[in-house]
Design a protein around this motif. Structure first.
Motif, PDB file in Angstrom:
ATOM      1  N   UNK A   4     -29.408  -0.048  44.007  1.00 31.80           N
ATOM      2  CA  UNK A   4     -28.725  -0.987  43.121  1.00 31.80           C
ATOM      3  C   UNK A   4     -27.207  -0.799  43.038  1.00 31.80           C
ATOM      4  N   UNK A   7     -25.574  -2.066  46.166  1.00 29.72           N
ATOM      5  CA  UNK A   7     -25.583  -3.529  46.297  1.00 29.72           C
ATOM      6  C   UNK A   7     -24.531  -4.143  45.380  1.00 29.72           C
ATOM      7  N   UNK A   8     -24.455  -3.606  44.186  1.00 29.61           N
ATOM      8  CA  UNK A   8     -23.446  -4.108  43.243  1.00 29.61           C
ATOM      9  C   UNK A   8     -22.052  -3.939  43.850  1.00 29.61           C
ATOM     10  N   UNK A  11     -21.562  -6.481  46.629  1.00 28.74           N
ATOM     11  CA  UNK A  11     -21.298  -7.819  46.089  1.00 28.74           C
ATOM     12  C   UNK A  11     -19.889  -7.909  45.523  1.00 28.74           C
ATOM     13  N   UNK A  14     -17.526  -8.340  48.218  1.00 25.69           N
ATOM     14  CA  UNK A  14     -17.547  -9.685  48.779  1.00 25.69           C
ATOM     15  C   UNK A  14     -16.691 -10.641  47.957  1.00 25.69           C
ATOM     16  N   UNK A 113      -3.330 -19.530  30.747  1.00 25.23           N
ATOM     17  CA  UNK A 113      -4.672 -19.466  30.158  1.00 25.23           C
ATOM     18  C   UNK A 113      -5.745 -18.985  31.134  1.00 25.23           C
ATOM     19  N   UNK A 119     -11.463 -23.343  46.152  1.00 24.74           N
ATOM     20  CA  UNK A 119     -11.896 -23.031  47.520  1.00 24.74           C
ATOM     21  C   UNK A 119     -10.925 -21.992  48.090  1.00 24.74           C
ATOM     22  N   UNK A 122      -6.869 -21.731  47.824  1.00 24.71           N
ATOM     23  CA  UNK A 122      -6.384 -22.659  46.801  1.00 24.71           C
ATOM     24  C   UNK A 122      -6.626 -22.070  45.418  1.00 24.71           C
ATOM     25  N   UNK A 141      -1.091 -26.249  40.902  1.00 25.02           N
ATOM     26  CA  UNK A 141      -1.961 -26.081  42.073  1.00 25.02           C
ATOM     27  C   UNK A 141      -1.170 -25.338  43.144  1.00 25.02           C
ATOM     28  N   UNK A 145      -2.235 -20.769  53.124  1.00 19.25           N
ATOM     29  CA  UNK A 145      -3.104 -20.934  54.283  1.00 19.25           C
ATOM     30  C   UNK A 145      -2.880 -19.812  55.283  1.00 19.25           C
ATOM     31  N   UNK A 146      -3.972 -19.208  55.668  1.00 19.03           N
ATOM     32  CA  UNK A 146      -3.956 -18.175  56.710  1.00 19.03           C
ATOM     33  C   UNK A 146      -2.905 -17.095  56.457  1.00 19.03           C
TER      34      UNK A 146
ATOM     35  N   UNK B  18     -20.873 -15.795  52.166  1.00 16.07           N
ATOM     36  CA  UNK B  18     -19.549 -15.842  52.789  1.00 16.07           C
ATOM     37  C   UNK B  18     -19.616 -15.086  54.109  1.00 16.07           C
ATOM     38  N   UNK B  20     -18.032 -12.701  55.050  1.00 15.35           N
ATOM     39  CA  UNK B  20     -17.954 -11.270  54.800  1.00 15.35           C
ATOM     40  C   UNK B  20     -19.342 -10.635  54.687  1.00 15.35           C
ATOM     41  N   UNK B  21     -20.209 -11.383  54.007  1.00 20.01           N
ATOM     42  CA  UNK B  21     -21.542 -10.854  53.788  1.00 20.01           C
ATOM     43  C   UNK B  21     -22.499 -11.220  54.907  1.00 20.01           C
ATOM     44  N   UNK B  28     -29.833  -9.468  50.558  1.00 17.54           N
ATOM     45  CA  UNK B  28     -30.413  -9.023  49.296  1.00 17.54           C
ATOM     46  C   UNK B  28     -30.185 -10.127  48.281  1.00 17.54           C
ATOM     47  N   UNK B  35     -32.824  -6.403  42.574  1.00 15.49           N
ATOM     48  CA  UNK B  35     -32.458  -6.804  43.932  1.00 15.49           C
ATOM     49  C   UNK B  35     -33.664  -6.657  44.859  1.00 15.49           C
ATOM     50  N   UNK B 104     -16.117 -28.366  51.501  1.00 10.68           N
ATOM     51  CA  UNK B 104     -15.715 -29.512  50.703  1.00 10.68           C
ATOM     52  C   UNK B 104     -14.609 -30.348  51.320  1.00 10.68           C
ATOM     53  N   UNK B 109      -3.666 -26.257  58.241  1.00  6.52           N
ATOM     54  CA  UNK B 109      -2.510 -25.549  57.717  1.00  6.52           C
ATOM     55  C   UNK B 109      -1.267 -26.429  57.812  1.00  6.52           C
TER      56      UNK B 109
END
Lengths: 195, 336
Positions: A4, A7-8, A11, A14, A113, A119, A122, A141, A145-146, B18, B20-21, B28, B35, B104, B109
């Motif tokens: 566990x 995995x946490x 994640x 990620x 705030x 995405x 962005x 906004x 990019x890259x 993603x 990455x994963x 998992x 899990x 989406x 670029x």
């Protein structure tokens, strides 16, 4: 259960880039706004402000993306010199617009705030801005990019997007006379405000 | 092991894998039981991909079917399955189907020749403007009224009355408009805001001395209650905007908001006072101070929308519609 924690951690790793980029964009915005406010504070009038603020805004706002999106699909029909001219004029118009909105001695108070990433690359930073006693919801906004530096690509005040607003106007111009009409309308708009 | 039938579908909607994963094919998933490993089928997840892959469960993993038939319609789209023939797994190990979905809005670029971001603002809210020439006429008229009457009056007013006085006057009128907000919140089924509005009104009317002081601002829960009006109620009920109109003096509206405006006037206690004393026209001198009081702010909003625009009429129309859309509450029957 032994796995566990691993995995946490996995994640968390990620999601780390998304969180990091959001924080990075927010930091960039805060620093940029602080610089602009400092310049505004030291400027006695909008003309001085416009002069001083231009080099800063060129490194903060993506005027290329703004112009392109404000024109819309018609942009594909612009020649390279027309694109260059349109970006130049639109940049000038935006800088003048924002310089004119500042009243010497009145500075905005910005309350950051939340920041979200709709995405990758962005980020939207939600703020409440108090200016001249009135509160406004302002969303910035930003895009990167890259691995390129973060840049502001739109400012949405009380739900009204600056780019969407110009898009309505420039699209009509483009439909009536193509790239020439867009450039001419930008020139007229700037000439009308020349001191 | 664990009953995944209910937990996995919820996860499938939420879990986005993603790149990455995705380096490993073992996934998992987090369930209410903790899990658990799952097997994937329907293809490998490519390395170094920017695309998004969604995971969907195979319902038959709980109840294996007689003959496993590969789905025909997805055959050509999906990448080749791994070497082994896809056989139904035991009920305890769920299988996950990989579905590639278009991101989406993939963006090019900045500076690329292919500008994929040109349609970014292609879906900005618009309304029909069938009487544009007439509207432009009224827009011009209003522009003159704002510049040659409202602006000098507002300037004189702000010079005479200091900010705290102006604020107090604004607070009283705002407090008096409570029935407009309460009724509309109730008509929209927004009982939470109706309750907050009532608390605000009671607090400001008592501790705020008839609404002169906005004491409610000191309470975070009451300081940002979103305002509402009859136009929003009609929108919530599914009434469309209708055509855009520019009303003399009043300014931009849509057909729906014009009706809503009439509703707001009817719900305003000032109107009731006029009717009660047998002279509805009395509402005009009562509301005029408020109009003058708020003119400064409204003129600033007007300037922000039109001053540096290319076509002030279009700029005002776009700003108005975007602003109203932002405050719109979703209509009752949710769109699919």
């Amino acid at each position: 259960m032994k796995t566990l924690p691993l995995i946490v951690l996995a994640l968390a790793a990620a999601f780390q880039p998304a969180l990091a980029s959001t924080a990075e964009a927010e930091n960039f915005l805060k620093q940029s706004v602080d610089r602009v406010v400092a310049i505004a504070k030291a400027s006695p009038d909008s003309l001085t402000l416009e002069k001083k603020i231009t080099p800063v805004l060129l490194n903060v706002i993506s005027f290329d993306a703004m112009t392109r999106r404000a024109v819309g699909p018609g942009w594909r029909q612009f020649t390279a010199p027309e694109r260059e001219e349109a970006v130049r004029l639109f940049t000038k118009l935006i800088i003048r617009t924002y310089s004119n909105r500042f009243t010497p001695g009145e500075l905005p108070e910005i309350d950051y705030r939340s920041a979200t990433s709709p995405e990758p690359g962005r980020v939207e930073v939600n703020t409440t801005t108090t200016y001249k006693g009135s509160k406004y919801g302002v969303v910035y906004r930003l895009e990167s990019k890259e691995g390129a530096p973060w840049r502001i690509t739109d400012i949405v005040i009380e739900g009204v997007s600056m780019i969407a607003n110009y898009r309505t106007q420039l699209d009509t111009q483009f439909k009536s006379g193509g790239a020439a009409a867009v450039i001419s309308s930008l020139q007229k708009s700037l000439a009308a405000r020349n001191p | 092991m664990i009953p995944l039938k209910k937990t996995i579908p919820a996860l499938a909607a939420a879990l986005v894998l993603t790149p990455l994963a995705s380096a490993q094919s073992r996934i998992m998933v987090y369930t209410t039981e903790g899990f658990e490993p799952v097997e994937i089928r329907g293809g490998k997840l490519p390395k170094n991909s920017d695309e998004t892959f969604y995971l969907a469960t195979q319902e038959q993993t709980q109840k294996p079917k007689k003959a496993p038939k590969p789905p025909k319609e997805k055959k050509s789209r999906e990448p080749k399955p791994p070497k082994a023939k896809p056989t139904p797994k035991p009920a305890t190990t769920p299988t996950i189907q990989i579905t590639k979905k278009a991101a989406p809005q993939p963006k090019a670029p900045a500076g690329d020749e292919e500008f994929d971001d040109l349609d970014e603002y292609g879906n900005i809210p618009t309304v029909a403007d069938p009487i544009e020439p007439v509207n432009r006429g009224f827009f011009w008229l209003n522009h003159q009224l704002y510049n040659y009457i409202a602006r000098p009056v507002s300037k004189a007013y702000t010079t005479i009355f200091p900010k705290p006085v102006r604020k107090a006057i604004g607070n009283v009128y705002n407090n008096a408009e409570y029935p407009v907000r309460l009724t509309n919140n109730l008509l929209q089924g927004d009982f939470k805001n109706a309750d907050l509005e009532t608390r605000k009104f009671l607090l400001n009317s008592t501790a705020g001395v008839g609404g002169i002081m906005k004491v409610s601002d000191r309470f975070p829960s009451l300081s940002n209650v979103p305002s509402t009006d009859t136009g929003q109620t009609l929108g919530k009920w599914g009434v469309p905007h209708g055509p855009y109109v520019v009303l003399p003096v009043v300014g931009p509206r849509t057909a729906r908001d014009t009706v809503g405006f009439a509703g707001d006037v009817a719900l305003n206690p000032v109107t009731w006072v006029g009717i009660a004393v047998g002279a509805p026209a009395i509402a005009l001198p009562i509301t005029t101070p408020n109009s003058v009081n708020t003119a400064h702010t409204r003129l600033e909003v007007y300037d922000a929308a039109t001053k540096d625009s290319i076509d002030p009429y279009l700029a005002a129309r776009s700003s108005y519609i975007q602003y109203r859309e932002k405050n719109k509450k979703p209509a009752k029957p949710a769109a699919p």
